[in-house]
Design a protein around this motif. Structure first.
Motif, short mmCIF file in Angstrom:
data_model
loop_
_atom_site.label_atom_id
_atom_site.label_comp_id
_atom_site.label_asym_id
_atom_site.label_seq_id
_atom_site.Cartn_x
_atom_site.Cartn_y
_atom_site.Cartn_z
N GLN A 1 46.24 49.71 44.07
CA GLN A 1 47.10 49.07 44.53
C GLN A 1 46.50 47.66 44.33
OE1 GLN A 1 49.84 50.16 47.02
NE2 GLN A 1 49.80 47.77 46.66
N LEU A 2 44.44 47.73 44.58
CA LEU A 2 44.36 46.47 44.68
C LEU A 2 44.90 45.41 43.80
CD1 LEU A 2 41.03 47.33 46.64
CD2 LEU A 2 43.07 45.85 47.86
N THR A 3 44.75 46.07 42.63
CA THR A 3 44.62 45.30 40.84
C THR A 3 46.33 45.46 41.63
OG1 THR A 3 43.41 47.41 40.08
CG2 THR A 3 44.88 45.50 38.70
N GLN A 4 47.29 46.07 41.91
CA GLN A 4 48.48 46.00 41.18
C GLN A 4 48.58 44.54 42.54
OE1 GLN A 4 51.36 49.18 42.10
NE2 GLN A 4 52.34 47.38 43.37
N ASP A 5 48.40 43.96 43.25
CA ASP A 5 48.18 43.68 43.95
C ASP A 5 47.48 41.95 43.19
OD1 ASP A 5 49.04 44.79 46.46
OD2 ASP A 5 47.96 44.84 47.45
N ALA A 6 46.77 42.19 42.77
CA ALA A 6 45.93 40.91 42.12
C ALA A 6 46.57 40.32 41.20
CB ALA A 6 44.91 41.48 41.77
N LEU A 7 47.76 41.47 40.34
CA LEU A 7 48.90 41.23 39.35
C LEU A 7 49.16 40.40 39.77
CD1 LEU A 7 48.02 44.28 36.88
CD2 LEU A 7 46.60 41.85 36.91
N THR A 8 50.13 40.96 40.59
CA THR A 8 51.68 40.44 41.20
C THR A 8 51.27 38.96 41.66
OG1 THR A 8 51.86 42.48 42.36
CG2 THR A 8 53.41 40.63 43.21
N GLN A 9 49.78 38.30 42.52
CA GLN A 9 49.74 37.19 42.78
C GLN A 9 49.05 36.84 41.70
OE1 GLN A 9 46.99 37.35 45.95
NE2 GLN A 9 46.46 35.71 46.39
N PHE A 10 48.20 37.21 40.91
CA PHE A 10 47.27 36.08 39.69
C PHE A 10 47.73 35.93 38.18
CE2 PHE A 10 44.78 36.39 43.20
CZ PHE A 10 44.62 34.89 43.75
N GLY A 11 48.86 37.17 37.82
CA GLY A 11 49.35 37.42 36.63
C GLY A 11 48.58 37.45 35.61
N ASP A 12 48.71 36.37 35.29
CA ASP A 12 47.93 35.96 33.60
C ASP A 12 47.28 34.66 33.29
OD1 ASP A 12 50.24 37.55 32.30
OD2 ASP A 12 50.93 35.39 31.38
N GLN A 13 46.71 35.09 34.53
CA GLN A 13 45.48 33.91 35.38
C GLN A 13 44.21 34.93 34.55
OE1 GLN A 13 44.41 31.34 38.41
NE2 GLN A 13 46.74 31.79 38.39
N ILE A 14 44.12 36.42 34.59
CA ILE A 14 43.34 37.54 35.29
C ILE A 14 42.80 37.74 33.80
CG2 ILE A 14 42.30 39.90 36.05
CD1 ILE A 14 44.64 39.58 38.82
N GLU A 15 41.64 37.92 33.76
CA GLU A 15 40.75 37.79 32.11
C GLU A 15 39.95 38.98 31.96
OE1 GLU A 15 39.99 33.69 30.02
OE2 GLU A 15 39.67 33.99 32.28
N VAL A 16 39.43 39.91 33.33
CA VAL A 16 38.88 40.41 33.57
C VAL A 16 38.83 41.48 35.09
CG1 VAL A 16 36.42 40.76 33.59
CG2 VAL A 16 36.68 39.63 32.08
N VAL A 17 39.34 42.73 34.86
CA VAL A 17 38.93 43.48 35.94
C VAL A 17 37.73 44.32 36.10
CG1 VAL A 17 40.20 45.71 37.08
CG2 VAL A 17 42.27 43.74 35.84
N PHE A 18 36.74 43.64 36.68
CA PHE A 18 35.64 44.16 37.63
C PHE A 18 36.01 45.38 37.94
CE2 PHE A 18 33.69 40.35 36.14
CZ PHE A 18 32.76 40.72 34.69
N CYS A 19 35.44 46.78 38.09
CA CYS A 19 35.48 47.94 39.52
C CYS A 19 34.04 48.58 39.20
CB CYS A 19 36.68 49.55 38.07
SG CYS A 19 38.42 48.48 38.69
N ASN A 20 33.73 48.65 40.24
CA ASN A 20 32.86 49.39 40.56
C ASN A 20 32.28 50.78 40.55
OD1 ASN A 20 31.72 46.77 43.86
ND2 ASN A 20 31.65 46.40 41.66
N ASN A 21 33.80 51.35 39.64
CA ASN A 21 33.39 52.71 39.54
C ASN A 21 34.39 52.73 38.62
OD1 ASN A 21 35.18 52.72 41.15
ND2 ASN A 21 34.09 54.93 42.18
N ASP A 22 34.38 53.89 38.52
CA ASP A 22 35.51 54.74 36.39
C ASP A 22 36.63 55.06 38.01
OD1 ASP A 22 34.02 53.94 34.92
OD2 ASP A 22 33.76 56.13 34.03
N ALA A 23 36.61 55.34 38.83
CA ALA A 23 38.21 56.22 39.52
C ALA A 23 39.03 55.31 40.31
CB ALA A 23 37.62 56.35 40.82
N MET A 24 38.02 53.54 40.61
CA MET A 24 39.21 52.61 40.67
C MET A 24 39.81 52.23 39.70
SD MET A 24 36.99 50.49 44.06
CE MET A 24 35.49 50.65 43.44
#
Ligand code: BGC
Length: 376
Positions: free
Chosen positions: A262-285
């Motif tokens: 959900q959070l990544t979807q929200d971020a992609l909606t808000q920032f789109g192609d600006q996002i180059e890296v997604v850091f997740c604190n664990n694999d489940a996320m």
């Protein structure tokens, strides 16, 4: 602080070096004898690492055999912060297996309880363990900040305690006298490894070539210091490498796949192609983030990078398939074995170090297959 070299890490390292040399060899299953791992580790080019791994293998074998402790009659109380956690499920399964199959504890003398993410409930469980006269407690606290109170309860009752996974504060650890210990991993290392995996990509994470790496951070539950350190040190690895960074988004996903999605979807909606890296604190996320990334039509390794921590089998497979840039092996096997071996020592009245750390290791496309082989 005592440092434990992860057997599996050593085996995977040896295997990846062998693969690098062109040999068709897989890392051994974690259930194989310690001697086998030591022998394989001895193939590693780095002699120091191989020697340390061999020592670690020897330690594991020794603990059960030479203890002289009546483990079969030892009564053990275990409480896990929440059963519904992918990583802690792997961990507790291996812990139970190791205690009963390798060390000789009786399953009927071990009670393992679900803290259900509720510290009050878990404190009740611990009080019950104390009233039942358990010989040792293994505790994955819901709130690490409860450690001072829980430590007092247990030490007043003369019961040794092993805290796992959620590290208490340093000043709490400093007052322990050898009958209380924390066994875990230094989360700073996992964060650093995540950042390095991004630095090691062909463009150092700067996919759009604008001179900075724009990232989003999906955090675990900040009550666990793992979340704080992974957040800080993943980014620090980039800045230490002289890379400029821009944080677009940081939200807590509580280690949970659905929240990560959900959070990544929200971020992609808000920032789109600006996002180059997604850091997740664990694999489940990170698995959740990948679902959102694919749904948005983005392609990992081409127009976005994604890293997690834990080395869940599904995540390692994604790394192998190029759907994740990397993960970091949070060695639940070495941690569980260290807990079992340390429990035997404490039951025998031996004083132990207050902090015992197991190493993390990087998982990238180059070694994901050998890690998968070692985990299967
Ligand atoms: C793991 C997470 C897990 C958490 C539980 C962390 O070390 O990486 O996957 O949810 O511990 O406390």
């Amino acid at each position: 602080m005592k440092k434990v070299i992860s057997l599996l890490t050593a085996a995977a390292l040896a295997a990846s070096i062998m693969v690098g040399c062109g040999a068709e060899s897989a890392a051994p299953a974690p259930t194989q004898a310690a001697e086998t791992k030591a022998a394989e580790a001895a193939d590693a080019k780095d002699e120091t690492e191989a020697t340390e791994a061999a020592e670690a293998a020897k330690d594991t074998g020794d603990a059960a055999a030479a203890s002289g402790v009546d483990v079969a009659n030892a009564k053990v109380g275990i409480s896990i912060y929440k059963f519904d956690d992918n990583f802690m499920t792997l961990y507790r399964t291996e812990l139970m297996r190791y205690l009963t199959e390798d060390l000789g504890f009786q399953a009927s003398n071990i009670t393992i309880q679900d803290g259900k993410g509720d510290q009050a409930e878990q404190t009740n469980q611990i009080n019950n363990f104390i009233n039942e006269g358990r010989d040792i407690l293994i505790l994955n606290l819901v709130q690490a900040s409860s450690a001072p109170q829980i430590t007092d309860l247990c030490t007043d009752a003369g019961i040794p305690v092993i805290y796992i996974n959620r590290e208490p504060e340093a000043d709490e650890e400093a007052r322990w006298d050898g009958t209380v210990t924390y066994i875990g991993c230094d989360a700073r290392q996992s964060g650093t490894f995540q950042g390095e995996e991004i630095v090691e990509t062909p463009n150092g994470g700067d996919i759009n070539g604008d001179g900075k790496v724009s990232y989003i951070m999906i955090q675990g539950d900040p009550e666990n210091v793992d979340a704080q350190y992974r957040t800080e040190f993943s980014v620090k690895a980039l800045t230490d490498a002289g890379i400029e960074v821009e944080e677009l988004f940081l939200q807590r996903g509580d280690w949970d796949q659905a929240k990560g999605q959900q959070l990544t979807q929200d971020a992609l909606t808000q920032f789109g192609d600006q996002i180059e890296v997604v850091f997740c604190n664990n694999d489940a996320m990170a698995l959740g983030a990948l679902q959102a990334i694919e749904a948005a039509g983005r392609v990992v390794g081409e127009d976005i990078y994604l890293v997690g921590v834990d080395a869940l089998v599904e995540a390692c497979q994604n790394v192998l398939d190029g759907k994740m840039t990397g993960t970091v092996f949070n060695d639940h096997i070495a941690q569980a074995h260290t807990v079992g071996d340390t429990a035997v020592k404490m039951l025998g009245g031996e004083k132990v170090d207050s902090v015992i750390m197991v190493d993390y290791s990087k998982v990238t496309a180059e070694n994901a297959q050998s890690v998968l082989d070692a985990l299967s």
